[in-house]
Motif scaffolding. Structure first.
Motif, short mmCIF file in Angstrom:
data_model
loop_
_atom_site.label_atom_id
_atom_site.label_comp_id
_atom_site.label_asym_id
_atom_site.label_seq_id
_atom_site.Cartn_x
_atom_site.Cartn_y
_atom_site.Cartn_z
N ALA A 43 0.83 -1.21 0.00
CA ALA A 43 0.00 0.00 0.00
C ALA A 43 0.87 1.26 0.00
O ALA A 43 0.58 2.22 -0.74
CB ALA A 43 -0.93 0.00 1.21
N LEU A 44 1.91 1.27 0.81
CA LEU A 44 2.79 2.44 0.84
C LEU A 44 3.53 2.62 -0.48
O LEU A 44 3.74 3.75 -0.94
CB LEU A 44 3.79 2.30 1.99
CG LEU A 44 3.22 2.46 3.40
CD1 LEU A 44 4.31 2.23 4.44
CD2 LEU A 44 2.59 3.82 3.60
N GLY A 45 3.91 1.50 -1.12
CA GLY A 45 4.56 1.59 -2.42
C GLY A 45 3.64 2.23 -3.46
O GLY A 45 4.07 3.08 -4.26
N LEU A 50 3.80 4.79 -7.04
CA LEU A 50 2.97 4.55 -8.23
C LEU A 50 2.01 5.70 -8.51
O LEU A 50 1.88 6.17 -9.65
CB LEU A 50 2.21 3.23 -8.06
CG LEU A 50 1.47 2.71 -9.29
CD1 LEU A 50 2.42 2.58 -10.47
CD2 LEU A 50 0.82 1.36 -8.98
N LEU A 51 1.32 6.19 -7.48
CA LEU A 51 0.33 7.24 -7.70
C LEU A 51 0.94 8.54 -8.23
O LEU A 51 0.38 9.14 -9.15
CB LEU A 51 -0.44 7.52 -6.42
CG LEU A 51 -1.61 6.59 -6.09
CD1 LEU A 51 -2.51 7.19 -5.04
CD2 LEU A 51 -2.41 6.22 -7.31
N GLY A 214 -5.32 0.67 -6.06
CA GLY A 214 -5.19 0.34 -4.65
C GLY A 214 -5.73 -1.02 -4.29
O GLY A 214 -5.33 -1.59 -3.26
N TYR A 215 -6.63 -1.56 -5.11
CA TYR A 215 -7.15 -2.90 -4.87
C TYR A 215 -6.41 -3.96 -5.70
O TYR A 215 -6.02 -5.01 -5.18
CB TYR A 215 -8.64 -2.95 -5.21
CG TYR A 215 -9.25 -4.33 -5.03
CD1 TYR A 215 -9.61 -4.80 -3.77
CD2 TYR A 215 -9.46 -5.18 -6.12
CE1 TYR A 215 -10.15 -6.06 -3.59
CE2 TYR A 215 -10.00 -6.44 -5.96
CZ TYR A 215 -10.34 -6.88 -4.71
OH TYR A 215 -10.88 -8.14 -4.54
N VAL A 216 -6.21 -3.69 -6.98
CA VAL A 216 -5.66 -4.69 -7.89
C VAL A 216 -4.21 -5.02 -7.57
O VAL A 216 -3.83 -6.20 -7.53
CB VAL A 216 -5.80 -4.21 -9.35
CG1 VAL A 216 -5.05 -5.16 -10.30
CG2 VAL A 216 -7.27 -4.14 -9.75
N VAL A 217 -3.38 -4.01 -7.34
CA VAL A 217 -1.96 -4.26 -7.08
C VAL A 217 -1.76 -5.11 -5.82
O VAL A 217 -1.02 -6.11 -5.85
CB VAL A 217 -1.17 -2.94 -7.00
CG1 VAL A 217 0.26 -3.19 -6.53
CG2 VAL A 217 -1.17 -2.24 -8.35
N PRO A 218 -2.40 -4.78 -4.68
CA PRO A 218 -2.26 -5.67 -3.52
C PRO A 218 -2.76 -7.08 -3.77
O PRO A 218 -2.15 -8.06 -3.29
CB PRO A 218 -3.10 -4.96 -2.45
CG PRO A 218 -3.07 -3.53 -2.82
CD PRO A 218 -3.11 -3.53 -4.33
N ARG A 219 -3.86 -7.23 -4.50
CA ARG A 219 -4.35 -8.58 -4.77
C ARG A 219 -3.35 -9.37 -5.61
O ARG A 219 -3.11 -10.56 -5.37
CB ARG A 219 -5.70 -8.53 -5.49
CG ARG A 219 -6.85 -8.07 -4.63
CD ARG A 219 -7.11 -9.02 -3.47
NE ARG A 219 -7.69 -10.28 -3.91
CZ ARG A 219 -7.53 -11.44 -3.29
NH1 ARG A 219 -6.80 -11.50 -2.20
NH2 ARG A 219 -8.09 -12.52 -3.76
#
Length: 300
Positions: A43-45, A50-51, A214-219
């Motif tokens: 999440a921090l990455g 990324l953002l 925020g959802y796809v990358v962690p998954r």
């Protein structure tokens, strides 16, 4: 741009909501987050690396004027807002992770927000500097952590009461959020049209991308669903009030605050729609599993 609604009413209302969130938390929630650092790291990455890259691509693609471009980059560098915890609470995310991420981001923003914003300012040759005041960090900590700690204390002393309040708090949180959104729109009604015309499409697209990333990358990184929902809300729901404060009070530019104001309008709606999409269609819930017919044994 700033008003009593955003500078006083919103923090007070969210403080009340955060107390309600604290009623649903126990210390083991935070220990579990510490035992699973992958979700925090991913999440921090996304938030810190990324953002800002995605945002810079958007401001170049839409060829925004320099002040609006820097304003959107300032928003991208801002930490998650306390509303992220509310959305995570409403859509069954890992609220303990949200609270932890908000606290961590608020500290990291002391360095990351000025660095990212100053890079944007230098790119456009504007020449100003950003210095995030320590008092704003203390304010974020106070709005997020103190009410949550009080709520947790109440739960520790009266667990039955805290459990009974779970549903009323969720309902009340949704009502308070709706009232706040309506109040913000009414407060800005004279300028909303101009703001949308200037930077509306870029802000809306950045909000949508932030929520999805925020959802796809962690998954994809193997983070479980509840933590991915929390990450999505933390990354997509920025602290617009902080961004507006820095633009107006530190950089002395009302125009730089426009992207944060416009983003905030889209943010409340898109985060709610995204949360509904996640919980109803993308994430299999307990009710859907209970609804499946179990195979029956053949009759003898």
């Amino acid at each position: 741009m700033d008003s009593a609604l955003t500078t006083v009413g919103l923090p007070v209302a969210l403080g009340i909501i955060m107390f309600g969130l604290g009623l649903s938390l126990v210390p083991d929630d935070f220990r579990r987050v510490a035992r699973q650092p992958r979700a925090v790291g991913v999440a921090l990455g996304c938030q810190l690396v990324l953002l800002p890259v995605v945002c810079f691509g958007l401001v170049k693609a839409f060829d925004l004027p320099p002040l609006l471009a820097v304003g959107l980059m300032l928003l991208a560098a801002s930490p998650g807002g306390t509303s992220a915890n509310l959305y995570s609470h409403l859509f069954r995310g890992d609220v303990a992770l949200n609270v932890s991420l908000t606290a961590i981001n608020s500290v990291v923003a002391i360095v990351s927000l000025p660095v990212i914003t100053n890079l944007a300012i230098a790119h456009y040759g504007l020449g100003d500097q950003v210095n995030l005041q320590f008092t704003k960090v203390v304010e974020v900590f106070a709005v997020v952590l103190v009410p949550v700690a009080l709520g947790m204390l109440v739960r520790a002393r009266a667990e039955g009461f805290a459990r009974r309040m779970d549903r009323p708090v969720r309902t009340g949180s949704a009502v308070i959020l709706a009232v706040l959104v309506l109040g913000i729109l009414l407060d800005q009604r004279e300028n909303v049209g101009d703001y949308l015309a200037d930077v509306g499409l870029a802000a809306a697209l950045f909000c949508a991308i932030s929520l999805v990333v925020g959802y796809v990358v962690p998954r994809l990184a193997g983070v479980r669903e509840a933590q991915a929902v929390a990450s999505s809300m933390e990354i997509g729901v920025h602290n617009g009030t902080l961004a507006i404060y820095v633009a107006v009070e530190v950089l002395d530019s009302t125009q730089m605050s426009v992207p944060a104001a416009v983003y905030s309008i889209f943010m409340f709606v898109l985060a709610a729609l995204w949360g509904l999409l996640l919980t109803r269609y993308l994430i299999p819930g307990p009710s859907s599993r209970r609804g499946r017919r179990q195979p029956t044994a053949p009759a003898p």
